[in-house]
Write a protein that holds these residues in place. Structure first.
Motif, PDB file in Angstrom:
ATOM      1  N   PRO A  98       0.712  -1.147  -0.137  1.00  0.00           N
ATOM      2  CA  PRO A  98      -0.038   0.004  -0.019  1.00  0.00           C
ATOM      3  C   PRO A  98       0.990   1.235  -0.023  1.00  0.00           C
ATOM      4  CG  PRO A  98      -0.040  -0.997   2.192  1.00  0.00           C
ATOM      5  CD  PRO A  98       0.949  -1.751   1.233  1.00  0.00           C
ATOM      6  N   VAL A  99       0.481   2.344  -1.006  1.00  0.00           N
ATOM      7  CA  VAL A  99       1.439   3.373  -0.895  1.00  0.00           C
ATOM      8  C   VAL A  99       0.438   4.523  -0.346  1.00  0.00           C
ATOM      9  CG1 VAL A  99       2.758   5.010  -2.226  1.00  0.00           C
ATOM     10  CG2 VAL A  99       2.667   2.568  -2.686  1.00  0.00           C
ATOM     11  N   GLU A 100       0.622   5.024   0.760  1.00  0.00           N
ATOM     12  CA  GLU A 100       0.029   6.380   1.417  1.00  0.00           C
ATOM     13  C   GLU A 100       0.281   7.347   0.489  1.00  0.00           C
ATOM     14  OE1 GLU A 100      -0.081   6.422   5.299  1.00  0.00           O
ATOM     15  OE2 GLU A 100       0.018   4.234   5.658  1.00  0.00           O
ATOM     16  N   PRO A 101      -0.808   8.388   0.425  1.00  0.00           N
ATOM     17  CA  PRO A 101      -0.480   9.598  -0.232  1.00  0.00           C
ATOM     18  C   PRO A 101       0.890  10.338   0.130  1.00  0.00           C
ATOM     19  CG  PRO A 101      -2.728   9.709   0.241  1.00  0.00           C
ATOM     20  CD  PRO A 101      -1.929   8.504   1.018  1.00  0.00           C
ATOM     21  N   ALA A 102       1.049  10.413   1.400  1.00  0.00           N
ATOM     22  CA  ALA A 102       2.167  11.104   1.940  1.00  0.00           C
ATOM     23  C   ALA A 102       3.337  10.457   1.414  1.00  0.00           C
ATOM     24  CB  ALA A 102       2.137  11.177   3.621  1.00  0.00           C
ATOM     25  N   THR A 103       3.481   9.087   1.636  1.00  0.00           N
ATOM     26  CA  THR A 103       4.661   8.314   1.362  1.00  0.00           C
ATOM     27  C   THR A 103       4.852   8.639  -0.267  1.00  0.00           C
ATOM     28  OG1 THR A 103       3.948   6.643   2.890  1.00  0.00           O
ATOM     29  CG2 THR A 103       5.438   6.011   1.384  1.00  0.00           C
ATOM     30  N   ALA A 104       3.788   8.637  -0.947  1.00  0.00           N
ATOM     31  CA  ALA A 104       3.661   8.607  -2.660  1.00  0.00           C
ATOM     32  C   ALA A 104       4.550   9.845  -2.829  1.00  0.00           C
ATOM     33  CB  ALA A 104       2.754   8.600  -3.075  1.00  0.00           C
ATOM     34  N   GLU A 105       4.313  10.987  -2.196  1.00  0.00           N
ATOM     35  CA  GLU A 105       4.552  12.118  -2.285  1.00  0.00           C
ATOM     36  C   GLU A 105       6.130  12.363  -2.007  1.00  0.00           C
ATOM     37  OE1 GLU A 105       3.529  16.617  -0.166  1.00  0.00           O
ATOM     38  OE2 GLU A 105       1.815  15.291  -0.812  1.00  0.00           O
ATOM     39  N   ARG A 106       6.399  11.630  -0.979  1.00  0.00           N
ATOM     40  CA  ARG A 106       7.914  11.464  -0.435  1.00  0.00           C
ATOM     41  C   ARG A 106       8.694  10.842  -1.434  1.00  0.00           C
ATOM     42  NH1 ARG A 106       7.032   9.738   4.497  1.00  0.00           N
ATOM     43  NH2 ARG A 106       7.784   7.666   3.895  1.00  0.00           N
ATOM     44  N   MET A 107       8.198   9.687  -1.971  1.00  0.00           N
ATOM     45  CA  MET A 107       9.000   9.122  -2.670  1.00  0.00           C
ATOM     46  C   MET A 107       9.151   9.749  -4.270  1.00  0.00           C
ATOM     47  SD  MET A 107       7.223   5.206  -2.020  1.00  0.00           S
ATOM     48  CE  MET A 107       8.094   4.393  -3.675  1.00  0.00           C
ATOM     49  N   ALA A 108       8.364  10.298  -4.578  1.00  0.00           N
ATOM     50  CA  ALA A 108       8.121  11.242  -5.774  1.00  0.00           C
ATOM     51  C   ALA A 108       9.082  12.290  -5.566  1.00  0.00           C
ATOM     52  CB  ALA A 108       6.789  11.688  -6.042  1.00  0.00           C
ATOM     53  N   ALA A 109       9.327  12.800  -4.376  1.00  0.00           N
ATOM     54  CA  ALA A 109      10.423  13.950  -4.206  1.00  0.00           C
ATOM     55  C   ALA A 109      11.577  13.392  -4.020  1.00  0.00           C
ATOM     56  CB  ALA A 109      10.171  14.574  -2.840  1.00  0.00           C
ATOM     57  N   LEU A 110      11.885  12.008  -3.700  1.00  0.00           N
ATOM     58  CA  LEU A 110      13.163  11.585  -3.654  1.00  0.00           C
ATOM     59  C   LEU A 110      13.634  11.021  -4.804  1.00  0.00           C
ATOM     60  CD1 LEU A 110      13.078   8.939  -0.666  1.00  0.00           C
ATOM     61  CD2 LEU A 110      14.693  10.617  -0.872  1.00  0.00           C
ATOM     62  N   LYS A 111      12.605  10.604  -5.853  1.00  0.00           N
ATOM     63  CA  LYS A 111      12.964  10.320  -7.169  1.00  0.00           C
ATOM     64  C   LYS A 111      13.427  11.763  -7.963  1.00  0.00           C
ATOM     65  CE  LYS A 111      10.878   7.806 -11.112  1.00  0.00           C
ATOM     66  NZ  LYS A 111      10.351   8.790 -12.008  1.00  0.00           N
TER      67      LYS A 111
END
Lengths: 527, 527
Positions: free
Chosen positions: A198-211
């Protein structure tokens, strides 16, 4: 070999009634021998000394890791284990060692600094550099473009995201009764796979920022080379002289060239940045000598066995392991010489106690864990199953269980059952005799980031123990302070006897440890 | 001038009824101006940046201290202070600066280490040394004698008394309500003088042990030179990359030669020692370049004034100060750029607020505090009185009070009344408007180890504020981690307004601050 899938599932189901109906047996006399040997004649600190101080840093592909491979193979054979071997698991990449590292501010005044060459970065060309610095602050490509023409022959300073703050929390902690109760009460979590994660929105945002940050960093690397920058000083996490070095440049044999780069103590980096941004001319002297090894690109695990003594069961295997490789800025004491020393001590205890395990016990000291569990993943793929296809090899059904220790140097407080409900009562019984030594808790919770994951990923019962954290996250995990000094003898002795006992129990019980339902194939993990 | 003694005592007694009977007046409008300027237009962090990062380490006699002397004199003049001067206090000794410092283990494998040249030690001769090590463990002269003939051309390793342990206490702490209550309730302690200092048996034993250790260390230093040892690596207190450097070799112009010596991170020192004592050949490379300055042996204080505006009172002086010198391994941010920045900010606030103090306000930034409060002691001797004779100079009766800040970078929580019961109600009144900023407590307790002691020693009302410790003792006090990063802007702003207010109040009240009975002459303090 898809047909093996339902068979394995059936086996797992078939095992369930056995544990549910038969009270788990334990052998008090054997346990007493294990405790006596492990607590009164321990060699675990001596082993840890050799792994850390004597072998040195053990980066994947380094001379230190080669020393550790050779020493552990020899030592395990000395303990009387059979089939001690340094076993290649496949191609890893280039070896890399540091021959010199020096960095100082030489203007506006002299200041020797604390910095660590980022793994797999090259030497400073022609010996020492003495250059002016330039701070590059870029969160977009447009930001980056502004620095064109300003970087030639400069040492580039990258900003510090989180400047030090006074720390009102202790560096070292042990799990409280409340922490343990929370773990004990935790429900089983579904195994995380690429499919169901499961990818929570906050996590998704952080992952996108990391990418985005990673991509920008890659573009910056190219630009720095193209613009003729001399070297990079990047901030290491950590404070007070502690520098975490958590990644490296690419180690592939055909990797693109990168600049010499040091990960700096945040205080030193911030001083350079504050001075430079105040318009005060800053000059840095640095000398890095690193050495690449491209003759042998293979990665290795060290394995050795205590052969089983039961005619019917000795073809089955109980495994235990930790990873022998480390990051390069210290001697990887808590990550993970501690785990390897405990595992070596566990098999030494079992040999020295004269116990006769029914199943074969196999220790594995993994290589190349830090770059993505390469040693264990490939060992599992070579011996048991490829998670990408879930085609099982014959030995898949022979593995009774795998125990891992890689959460620092703290004593064992329990074990992660990794969502395996059937194993919980077994482990609960096995832990009971260790209540007075602080190990009490079986949690159904998953834990990840270390080598039991490789087993779990192909439906094998692989487990990591719950450990007191001590100063693992505050000070030692991947830092320049992960040294022998961080190890606590009493904690490692306790861990050794708990592990020896779990391994022995697994080798002796009538059934292999129960398994979870077989997972679906998972696509290969991205590097 | 013994006749002044009873006179001064009479004055002290005469002052008592004044404070006892007249409620202390404070000026709410002035206080509002001080708070507004100090909290909303603070320059304290900018000042701290210049003192630390820009001036650099400020060891007594160093170029860094000379830069700081020049910069603070200029800055105080820019603030509009009068008589800004770098005032010599007498002869100190040699200046000393570091031009290079590098140390690494080169066998059995390469490891860059953290070490700091001990102050006033020489360069390694002819550039870098590369030598084998020898561990010298000696608690008696007989122990030492055993090493004869074994030290030639070796780098000597001295043992680590207290190896690192996991730290379950936070590095940084603030004073709790309970801590403050204890201070508030503390009775006055008799001023400690050489004559009345009580020596408990345990303390006496420890002092004797320290003396023995010091004498042995002196004999060892001679022996190492005589035996031809190459250099010394001694353990610095501290862990995790933090190295405390708490003393230096002799700085006298005619001091005996000593060997190059580094104070090492305890983890690095212990690794060398463990390897060497396990019989594994250890080689260390080290290069130290230090530079002695013998042209100007004088020590200095920086002073500047806001002239008083009351015709009758302007010849009287309120002083405030901190020490500008530091140890050499960092930039002395908490010890004591923080104190100096706050004191400079306090006078800046007073000037910028347009307040007209009745008495003259004089800031002093002391030199050579770390070697024994030399700057302040000699200033007091030159201007007010020699504690050895208690012959008072005319200005002795002109000093209304002295305020010091030198217990780190934490905000002010109150003030040590230094056993002066008459001053307690005055300070209590003055602190009242700062209760919402955390400063509440007047303790009668003495505190020592910094420059107000020089005033107290000659019967002048000198005071040090109570401060939150933050990570002063765990990380920064005399360590390589005492950098700008340790400073907390909110704490220093708060301290600046509290100090400005106390200084202003002292400059405005009808009487000088009450004094304690005059002390008896004390013999000169041993170096």
């Amino acid at each position: 070999m898809h047909k093996l899938l339902p068979l394995a599932s059936l086996l797992a189901l078939a095992a369930a009634p056995a544990w549910a109906q038969t009270p788990e047996k334990t052998d008090a006399a054997a346990l007493a021998k294990i405790k006596d040997e492990g607590m009164n004649r321990s060699k675990v600190m001596e082993t840890a000394f050799y792994l850390t101080d004597v072998c040195g840093p053990r980066l994947a592909g380094s001379e230190g890791l080669a020393r550790a491979n050779a020493w552990t193979q020899k030592k395990l054979a000395e303990y009387g284990l059979a089939n001690a071997a340094v076993e290649p698991w496949g191609d890893f990449g280039r070896g890399w060692d540091i021959d010199k590292s020096y960095v100082a501010m030489t203007k506006p005044y002299y200041h020797a600094m604390i910095g660590v060459p980022k793994a797999w970065t090259p030497s400073t060309p022609g010996g020492a550099l003495r250059k002016q610095v330039v701070v590059v602050r870029a969160t977009t490509e447009a930001d980056l473009a502004k620095y064109k023409g300003q970087l030639r022959d400069k040492i580039v300073l990258l900003p510090v995201a989180n400047p030090p703050q006074p720390n009102f929390e202790p560096d070292a902690k042990r799990l409280s009764a409340e922490d343990l109760q929370k773990l004990a009460d935790a429900p089983a979590t579904a195994p995380t796979t690429a499919a169901n994660r499961p990818v929570e929105p906050a996590t998704a945002e952080r992952m996108a920022a990391l990418k985005t940050a990673r991509e920008l960093r890659a573009k910056m690397a190219d630009m720095l080379i193209a613009e003729g920058a001399a070297a990079v000083l990047s901030p290491g996490r950590g404070t007070d002289g502690t520098v975490f070095t958590t990644n490296g440049a690419p180690y592939a044999a055909d990797a693109k060239p990168v600049l010499p780069e040091l990960e700096m103590s945040s205080e030193d980096q911030l001083r350079l940045i504050r001075l430079a941004e105040a318009g005060i001319p800053v000059e840095v002297e640095m000398e890095t000598k690193t050495r690449f090894q491209t003759q042998d690109l293979k990665g290795y695990n060290v394995v050795a066995e205590i052969p089983g003594t039961d005619r019917k069961l000795k073809s089955e295997v109980v495994m235990l392991g930790g990873h022998l490789d480390s990051w390069h800025s210290a001697t990887g004491a808590t990550d993970n010489a501690a785990g390897c020393a405990v595992m070596m001590e566990a098999v030494r205890i079992l040999k020295a106690s004269g116990l006769k395990p029914r199943r074969t016990i196999r220790i594995a000291l993994w290589g190349e864990e830090e770059e993505g569990l390469h040693g264990s993943r490939n060992y599992v793929k070579n011996h048991f199953a490829d998670p990408a296809t879930m085609q099982l090899k014959p030995d898949h059904e022979k593995l009774a269980g795998y125990f891992n220790l890689d959460n620092g140097a703290g004593k064992i407080r329990g074990i992660y059952a990794q969502g395996n409900e059937a194993v919980k009562p077994i482990f609960t019984t096995w832990l009971a005799p260790f209540a007075d030594m602080g190990a009490t808790t079986v949690t159904l919770r998953n834990t990840g980031s270390t080598d039991h994951v490789a087993f779990d990923a192909v439906g094998l019962p692989g487990f990591q123990f719950i450990q007191d954290g001590l100063d693992y996250f505050a000070r030692t995990h991947h830092s320049n302070q992960d040294t022998y000094d961080r190890l606590v003898a009493d904690d490692l002795k306790q861990a050794s006897v708990v592990v020896a006992s779990f391994v022995y129990n697994t080798a002796m019980r009538d059934q292999k440890l129960p398994r979870k339902p077989m997972p679906a194939p998972t696509p290969p993990r991205a590097q």
